[in-house]
Write an enzyme that holds these catalytic residues in place. Structure first.
Site, PDB file in Angstrom:
ATOM      1  N   HIS A   1       0.859  -1.189   0.000  1.00  0.00           N
ATOM      2  CA  HIS A   1       0.000   0.000   0.000  1.00  0.00           C
ATOM      3  C   HIS A   1       0.887   1.228   0.000  1.00  0.00           C
ATOM      4  CE1 HIS A   1      -3.129   2.830   1.068  1.00  0.00           C
ATOM      5  NE2 HIS A   1      -3.976   1.910   0.660  1.00  0.00           N
TER       6      HIS A   1
ATOM      7  N   ASP B   1      -8.081  -4.965  -0.146  1.00  0.00           N
ATOM      8  CA  ASP B   1      -8.544  -5.684  -1.330  1.00  0.00           C
ATOM      9  C   ASP B   1      -8.223  -7.164  -1.294  1.00  0.00           C
ATOM     10  OD1 ASP B   1      -9.685  -3.536  -2.606  1.00  0.00           O
ATOM     11  OD2 ASP B   1      -7.749  -2.830  -3.303  1.00  0.00           O
TER      12      ASP B   1
HETATM   13  N1  ACO Z   1       4.218  -7.721  -5.010  1.00  0.00           N
HETATM   14  C1  ACO Z   1       5.564  -7.764  -5.145  1.00  0.00           C
HETATM   15  N2  ACO Z   1       6.379  -6.691  -4.959  1.00  0.00           N
HETATM   16  C2  ACO Z   1       5.801  -5.541  -4.586  1.00  0.00           C
HETATM   17  C3  ACO Z   1       4.404  -5.421  -4.416  1.00  0.00           C
HETATM   18  C4  ACO Z   1       3.608  -6.559  -4.636  1.00  0.00           C
HETATM   19  N3  ACO Z   1       2.280  -6.508  -4.485  1.00  0.00           N
HETATM   20  N4  ACO Z   1       4.105  -4.147  -4.065  1.00  0.00           N
HETATM   21  C5  ACO Z   1       5.273  -3.490  -4.016  1.00  0.00           C
HETATM   22  N5  ACO Z   1       6.295  -4.331  -4.323  1.00  0.00           N
HETATM   23  C6  ACO Z   1       7.742  -4.020  -4.298  1.00  0.00           C
HETATM   24  C7  ACO Z   1       8.165  -3.194  -5.501  1.00  0.00           C
HETATM   25  O1  ACO Z   1       8.596  -4.025  -6.561  1.00  0.00           O
HETATM   26  C8  ACO Z   1       9.267  -2.362  -4.921  1.00  0.00           C
HETATM   27  O2  ACO Z   1      10.406  -3.187  -4.781  1.00  0.00           O
HETATM   28  P1  ACO Z   1      11.905  -2.582  -4.969  1.00  0.00           P
HETATM   29  O3  ACO Z   1      12.054  -1.572  -3.874  1.00  0.00           O
HETATM   30  O4  ACO Z   1      12.791  -3.760  -4.856  1.00  0.00           O
HETATM   31  O5  ACO Z   1      11.932  -1.969  -6.347  1.00  0.00           O
HETATM   32  C9  ACO Z   1       8.790  -2.040  -3.509  1.00  0.00           C
HETATM   33  O6  ACO Z   1       7.947  -3.174  -3.166  1.00  0.00           O
HETATM   34  C10 ACO Z   1       8.014  -0.748  -3.370  1.00  0.00           C
HETATM   35  O7  ACO Z   1       6.944  -0.770  -4.328  1.00  0.00           O
HETATM   36  P2  ACO Z   1       6.339   0.518  -5.044  1.00  0.00           P
HETATM   37  O8  ACO Z   1       5.604   0.063  -6.267  1.00  0.00           O
HETATM   38  O9  ACO Z   1       7.418   1.546  -5.192  1.00  0.00           O
HETATM   39  O10 ACO Z   1       5.325   1.044  -3.929  1.00  0.00           O
HETATM   40  P3  ACO Z   1       4.168   2.053  -4.199  1.00  0.00           P
HETATM   41  O11 ACO Z   1       3.882   2.685  -2.886  1.00  0.00           O
HETATM   42  O12 ACO Z   1       4.471   2.919  -5.358  1.00  0.00           O
HETATM   43  O13 ACO Z   1       2.961   1.096  -4.657  1.00  0.00           O
HETATM   44  C11 ACO Z   1       1.068  -0.306  -4.639  1.00  0.00           C
HETATM   45  C12 ACO Z   1       1.916   0.701  -3.847  1.00  0.00           C
HETATM   46  C13 ACO Z   1       0.680   0.274  -6.010  1.00  0.00           C
HETATM   47  C14 ACO Z   1      -0.221  -0.580  -3.861  1.00  0.00           C
HETATM   48  C15 ACO Z   1       1.879  -1.610  -4.833  1.00  0.00           C
HETATM   49  O14 ACO Z   1       2.223  -2.149  -3.569  1.00  0.00           O
HETATM   50  C16 ACO Z   1       1.146  -2.660  -5.670  1.00  0.00           C
HETATM   51  O15 ACO Z   1       1.250  -2.627  -6.905  1.00  0.00           O
HETATM   52  N6  ACO Z   1       0.394  -3.589  -5.008  1.00  0.00           N
HETATM   53  C17 ACO Z   1      -0.389  -4.552  -5.733  1.00  0.00           C
HETATM   54  C18 ACO Z   1      -1.683  -3.907  -6.219  1.00  0.00           C
HETATM   55  C19 ACO Z   1      -2.668  -3.657  -5.095  1.00  0.00           C
HETATM   56  O16 ACO Z   1      -2.918  -4.500  -4.231  1.00  0.00           O
HETATM   57  N7  ACO Z   1      -3.271  -2.446  -5.120  1.00  0.00           N
HETATM   58  C20 ACO Z   1      -4.310  -2.054  -4.141  1.00  0.00           C
HETATM   59  C21 ACO Z   1      -3.867  -0.894  -3.326  1.00  0.00           C
HETATM   60  S1  ACO Z   1      -5.001  -0.590  -2.041  1.00  0.00           S
HETATM   61  C22 ACO Z   1      -6.237   0.270  -2.762  1.00  0.00           C
HETATM   62  O17 ACO Z   1      -6.132   0.917  -3.745  1.00  0.00           O
HETATM   63  C23 ACO Z   1      -7.474   0.177  -2.049  1.00  0.00           C
END
Ligand code: ACO
Length: 428
Positions: free
Chosen positions: A307, A364
């Site tokens: 998140h 979610d």
């Molecule tokens: N699975 C695997 N790796 C992940 C995930 C995941 N679900 N989420 C983040 N990471 C990793 C990234 O690859 C990154 O790794 P790195 O530092 O080695 O490059 C690190 O964790 C940080 O991730 P970011 O994408 O920079 O974090 P950000 O805050 O931008 O993204 C987000 C948050 C979009 C929710 C992300 O965690 C994601 O894509 N999750 C899956 C989709 C999801 O569940 N979305 C619902 C959000 S809640 C809502 O809207 C109600």
């Protein structure tokens, strides 16, 4: 005396006021940065940019706190109702008995939609995604209520638009589903509460009697409360930014629905179930998918994990996890997909990759499991999220208008070609 932040650049020093919110979070007010220094700030994804001051929702991602107008989400989910929470978010305080009765009665008596809207619905192919149908039908309200085109009209007119949105959204959402099924639509039943009416419009068939299960209606009401607001997320910021141009409230909310649709935001609940089903179809090996999520050469992400702001736990996920167990228990549903979800969750919580990056299950991860148990099809999950988020979007739009906020218009650092002479490439 308020605090000052100083910036040194190119031999000059600039001072900026530091603002403090009621929960002691601090922000540097850089409104005059460009005028004073010629600089702008760059923050793709607005990860560290406050776009507004807001008195609606407080959340602390580190401590896992979420409060609407000061009330903890845990207490609201347990003791309140979605209608009451909607009033609280939009008008700032819990309603008195008479305010509550007036508000919910207004919403109950505006559920019917203009028959011509059915013609718009009929124009959609039956395989249309219900989110696209929902946002279109909401936007079509601008045509049926042209007074709404001017958001500066009287408070009573704005209140009427708010009532219409809350009242008609369940009708549109259920109709979007019926369109998908190729079934005739059901009209609202104003003798029912908000969630029972919605369930009836979704599931009643012409040839059968339908009574919503009170367990299902209660679980749905709680889910809607948990989704009702989440401060300046992608869809809410969209609603505020569209509304900041003084577009109609219906156009602003319609834009919010579209922003919510994507899999990185509200669409994640659909993606979670699709992911779990894919794992099941592939033999149910959750470890294999955990490894895929960690592999930087593999675009696969564990949907429902991580998140932007919650970096310890999502307080909504805690409540919803319990609700999922309760609902499935009460309805006697045993779902192999839920077993995969639990396995995946346990494995990820212990895995160093997820621990290091503070990736926890978000709301979610579980909401899709409950929706599935309630008989709601996968591509309606994000519509359910939109139904829940509606009061939050309305409250944020109303606050933005009442504060008379300026039009939202970020700047950029241009990285394209410098000025060049036009030489035609067309040899004709
Ligand atoms: N699975 C695997 N790796 C992940 C995930 C995941 N679900 N989420 C983040 N990471 C990793 C990234 O690859 C990154 O790794 P790195 O530092 O080695 O490059 C690190 O964790 C940080 O991730 P970011 O994408 O920079 O974090 P950000 O805050 O931008 O993204 C987000 C948050 C979009 C929710 C992300 O965690 C994601 O894509 N999750 C899956 C989709 C999801 O569940 N979305 C619902 C959000 S809640 C809502 O809207 C109600």
């Amino acid at each position: 005396m308020s605090e000052i932040a100083k910036l040194s650049f190119d031999g000059n020093e600039y001072e900026f006021p530091v603002l403090e919110g009621t929960e002691n979070e601090k922000a540097i007010d850089i409104a005059k940065l460009r005028a004073d220094s010629g600089l702008i700030t760059l923050d793709p994804g607005y990860k560290n940019t406050g776009a507004t001051k807001s008195a609606i929702t407080f959340l602390d991602g580190e401590l896992g706190i979420l409060r609407y107008r000061g009330y903890g989400i845990e207490e609201l989910a347990e003791k309140s109702s979605f209608m009451e929470v909607a009033y609280l978010l939009i008008y700032g305080d819990l309603p008195s008995q008479s305010q509550y009765e007036y508000f919910s009665n207004q919403i109950t008596t505006h559920t019917l939609v203009h028959e011509d809207i059915k013609k718009i619905l009929d124009g959609f192919p039956s395989n249309a995604h219900p989110m696209g149908v929902l946002s279109s039908l909401i936007c079509s309200l601008t045509a049926f209520y042209p007074n709404s085109l001017d958001p500066n009209r009287s408070k009573d007119e704005v209140d009427l638009s708010i009532v219409r949105l809350l009242a008609k959204m369940p009708t549109f959402a259920a109709w979007a589903f019926k369109n998908k099924m190729g079934h005739p639509v059901n009209y609202p039943d104003n003798s029912l509460d908000y969630c029972s009416n919605f369930l009836k419009m979704m599931f009643a068939l012409p040839a059968e009697r339908y009574d919503a299960d009170p367990v299902v209606a209660k679980a749905l009401d709680q889910l809607l409360i948990l989704h009702a607001d989440h401060e300046q997320n992608c869809s809410t910021s969209t609603v505020r930014i569209v509304g900041s141009s003084q577009a109609s409230i219906y156009a602003s909310i319609s834009a919010g629905i579209n922003a919510l649709w994507g899999p990185l935001h509200g669409g994640a609940n659909q993606s979670v179930i699709e992911m779990l089903e894919a794992i099941k179809a592939d033999g149910g090996d959750s470890k294999k998918y955990l490894e895929k999520a960690k592999d930087k050469n593999d675009p696969f992400r564990l949907m429902g994990f991580g998140h932007r702001v919650y970096k310890n736990f999502d307080p909504r996920a805690k409540i919803i996890k319990k609700a999922a167990d309760d609902v499935l228990g009460k309805l006697g549903v045993s779902d192999p997909v839920l077993d995969i979800a639990k396995e995946l969750e346990q494995a990820a919580l212990k895995d160093q990759y997820f621990v290091d990056r503070k990736l926890y299950p978000n709301v979610d991860f579980y909401s899709g499991i409950i929706y599935r148990a309630l008989g709601i099809p996968t591509d309606m999950f994000t519509v359910m999220f939109a139904l829940g988020r509606l009061p939050g979007w309305i409250a944020q739009w109303k606050e933005m208008r009442e504060n008379n906020e300026p039009i939202g218009r970020p700047r950029q650092v241009y990285t394209g070609a410098n000025e060049r002479d036009y030489v035609s490439m067309n040899k004709r």
